[in-house]
Design a protein around this motif. Structure first.
Motif, PDB file in Angstrom:
ATOM      1  N   UNK A 137      34.214  13.809  28.616  1.00  0.00           N
ATOM      2  CA  UNK A 137      33.606  14.705  27.633  1.00  0.00           C
ATOM      3  C   UNK A 137      33.684  14.067  26.247  1.00  0.00           C
ATOM      4  N   UNK A 138      32.594  14.137  25.527  1.00  0.00           N
ATOM      5  CA  UNK A 138      32.548  13.540  24.193  1.00  0.00           C
ATOM      6  C   UNK A 138      33.454  14.301  23.241  1.00  0.00           C
ATOM      7  N   UNK A 139      34.139  13.545  22.375  1.00  0.00           N
ATOM      8  CA  UNK A 139      35.082  14.154  21.457  1.00  0.00           C
ATOM      9  C   UNK A 139      34.606  14.141  20.012  1.00  0.00           C
ATOM     10  N   UNK A 140      33.676  13.265  19.698  1.00  0.00           N
ATOM     11  CA  UNK A 140      33.209  13.145  18.320  1.00  0.00           C
ATOM     12  C   UNK A 140      32.024  14.055  18.066  1.00  0.00           C
ATOM     13  N   UNK A 141      31.873  14.454  16.829  1.00  0.00           N
ATOM     14  CA  UNK A 141      30.717  15.233  16.389  1.00  0.00           C
ATOM     15  C   UNK A 141      30.119  14.533  15.182  1.00  0.00           C
ATOM     16  N   UNK A 142      28.828  14.774  14.894  1.00  0.00           N
ATOM     17  CA  UNK A 142      28.229  14.148  13.718  1.00  0.00           C
ATOM     18  C   UNK A 142      28.998  14.452  12.429  1.00  0.00           C
ATOM     19  N   UNK A 143      29.516  15.657  12.296  1.00  0.00           N
ATOM     20  CA  UNK A 143      30.263  16.026  11.090  1.00  0.00           C
ATOM     21  C   UNK A 143      31.564  15.244  11.014  1.00  0.00           C
ATOM     22  N   UNK A 144      32.267  15.141  12.144  1.00  0.00           N
ATOM     23  CA  UNK A 144      33.530  14.415  12.158  1.00  0.00           C
ATOM     24  C   UNK A 144      33.314  12.937  11.836  1.00  0.00           C
ATOM     25  N   UNK A 145      32.281  12.355  12.402  1.00  0.00           N
ATOM     26  CA  UNK A 145      31.988  10.942  12.142  1.00  0.00           C
ATOM     27  C   UNK A 145      31.698  10.716  10.656  1.00  0.00           C
ATOM     28  N   UNK A 146      30.977  11.626  10.053  1.00  0.00           N
ATOM     29  CA  UNK A 146      30.589  11.483   8.652  1.00  0.00           C
ATOM     30  C   UNK A 146      31.769  11.683   7.705  1.00  0.00           C
ATOM     31  N   UNK A 147      32.634  12.660   8.012  1.00  0.00           N
ATOM     32  CA  UNK A 147      33.666  13.054   7.057  1.00  0.00           C
ATOM     33  C   UNK A 147      34.983  12.314   7.244  1.00  0.00           C
ATOM     34  N   UNK A 148      35.218  11.749   8.405  1.00  0.00           N
ATOM     35  CA  UNK A 148      36.483  11.057   8.644  1.00  0.00           C
ATOM     36  C   UNK A 148      36.526   9.735   7.883  1.00  0.00           C
ATOM     37  N   UNK A 149      37.620   9.531   7.157  1.00  0.00           N
ATOM     38  CA  UNK A 149      37.776   8.297   6.370  1.00  0.00           C
ATOM     39  C   UNK A 149      39.085   7.571   6.663  1.00  0.00           C
ATOM     40  N   UNK A 150      39.964   8.191   7.389  1.00  0.00           N
ATOM     41  CA  UNK A 150      41.253   7.571   7.694  1.00  0.00           C
ATOM     42  C   UNK A 150      41.063   6.385   8.632  1.00  0.00           C
ATOM     43  N   UNK A 151      41.578   5.213   8.277  1.00  0.00           N
ATOM     44  CA  UNK A 151      41.414   4.041   9.150  1.00  0.00           C
ATOM     45  C   UNK A 151      41.991   4.285  10.540  1.00  0.00           C
ATOM     46  N   UNK A 152      41.308   3.766  11.537  1.00  0.00           N
ATOM     47  CA  UNK A 152      41.772   3.925  12.902  1.00  0.00           C
ATOM     48  C   UNK A 152      40.635   3.802  13.887  1.00  0.00           C
ATOM     49  N   UNK A 153      40.927   4.053  15.147  1.00  0.00           N
ATOM     50  CA  UNK A 153      39.951   4.002  16.227  1.00  0.00           C
ATOM     51  C   UNK A 153      39.835   5.385  16.846  1.00  0.00           C
ATOM     52  N   UNK A 154      38.629   5.904  16.904  1.00  0.00           N
ATOM     53  CA  UNK A 154      38.388   7.257  17.378  1.00  0.00           C
ATOM     54  C   UNK A 154      37.517   7.199  18.631  1.00  0.00           C
ATOM     55  N   UNK A 155      38.016   7.803  19.691  1.00  0.00           N
ATOM     56  CA  UNK A 155      37.350   7.723  20.991  1.00  0.00           C
ATOM     57  C   UNK A 155      36.339   8.850  21.154  1.00  0.00           C
ATOM     58  N   UNK A 156      35.143   8.457  21.589  1.00  0.00           N
ATOM     59  CA  UNK A 156      34.120   9.451  21.894  1.00  0.00           C
ATOM     60  C   UNK A 156      34.077   9.750  23.390  1.00  0.00           C
ATOM     61  N   UNK A 157      34.548   8.808  24.191  1.00  0.00           N
ATOM     62  CA  UNK A 157      34.559   9.004  25.632  1.00  0.00           C
ATOM     63  C   UNK A 157      33.744   7.950  26.354  1.00  0.00           C
ATOM     64  N   UNK A 158      34.155   7.627  27.561  1.00  0.00           N
ATOM     65  CA  UNK A 158      33.441   6.689  28.427  1.00  0.00           C
ATOM     66  C   UNK A 158      33.268   5.310  27.776  1.00  0.00           C
TER      67      UNK A 158
END
Length: 237
Positions: A1-22
């Motif tokens: 299941x996808x974990x990211x949303x367009x809003x989260x992608x746009x607003x997140x600024x903290x360095x790191x790796x964010x998993x969307x799935x698959x």
């Protein structure tokens, strides 16, 4: 299941790796740059395939690109290997389609604005008069020492200063083409002897009628008029 949303992608600024799935990830660097990575395994090797940067590549586009890569994996293909192959073929086609004249004109458009008007005119005139008629329409990747010598030979005995300048200009253009991955290997310096000695003509006999240059060279006679060219090759003179 996808974990990211367009809003989260746009607003997140903290360095790191964010998993969307698959296998799809959003990577954020310390400088704030955001990029998409598809991580997969092919023949037991883990590979990371870049899918572009955000916002140029949206979350939706990144997911579509990851879906395409998964389809290629299902077909037994390596997505990253396929990309490299297509890039190699594209460069090869570009090399075949780029003539010396086209590369020379690009060189002039790039550098002439920083030259004096007189110098720019001299460049254009020398190329139009001496170079283009002989090698202008040849693919720039195919220009070799012999073809450069064909340009220089008719003018070397009458105007050696012009011949030297033409040779230098050709070499600069070929070096620029190599930097743009339109040529491979190194550009060999071409030269024509400044005198027509009486060395007898043979296709492979070294000419000994004149002293060797300090840079270690071998001269070969290629016509009855004497030495036509030298090429820098290691040899005990």
């Amino acid at each position: 299941m996808s974990k990211l949303t367009p809003k989260l992608v746009k607003e997140t600024t903290t360095p790191g790796t964010y998993q969307d799935g698959r296998g799809l990830f959003l990577k954020i660097t310390a400088s704030g740059t955001k990029s998409w990575v598809f991580r997969y395994s092919f023949q037991s090797d883990r590979r990371d395939m870049g899918l572009g940067s955000f916002p140029a590549v949206s979350l939706r586009d990144a997911r579509l690109a990851a879906d395409k890569a998964r389809l290629e994996l299902a077909q037994g293909l390596d997505p990253l290997g396929k990309r490299h192959q297509l890039q190699h073929e594209a460069r090869a086609n570009r090399r075949k389609g780029t003539t010396f004249r086209a590369e020379a004109e690009l060189f002039l458009r790039t550098h002439a604005p920083s030259w004096s008007p007189r110098h720019a005119v001299q460049w254009r005139n020398s190329l139009s008069t001496h170079v283009y008629p002989r090698i202008g329409e040849l693919p720039v990747e195919q220009i070799d020492t012999d073809q450069v010598l064909d340009v220089l030979a008719p003018i070397w005995s009458t105007t050696p200063v012009t011949a030297t300048r033409v040779r230098n200009r050709i070499e600069l253009i070929l070096d620029a083409a190599k930097a743009r991955q339109l040529r491979t290997g190194r550009t060999r310096r071409a030269g024509v002897a400044t005198s027509t000695s009486s060395c007898r003509a043979t296709s492979a006999a070294p000419c000994r009628s004149r002293p060797c240059r300090p840079s270690r060279c071998r001269r070969y006679c290629t016509s009855s008029t004497g030495c036509r060219a030298w090429q820098p090759v290691p040899v005990n003179c």
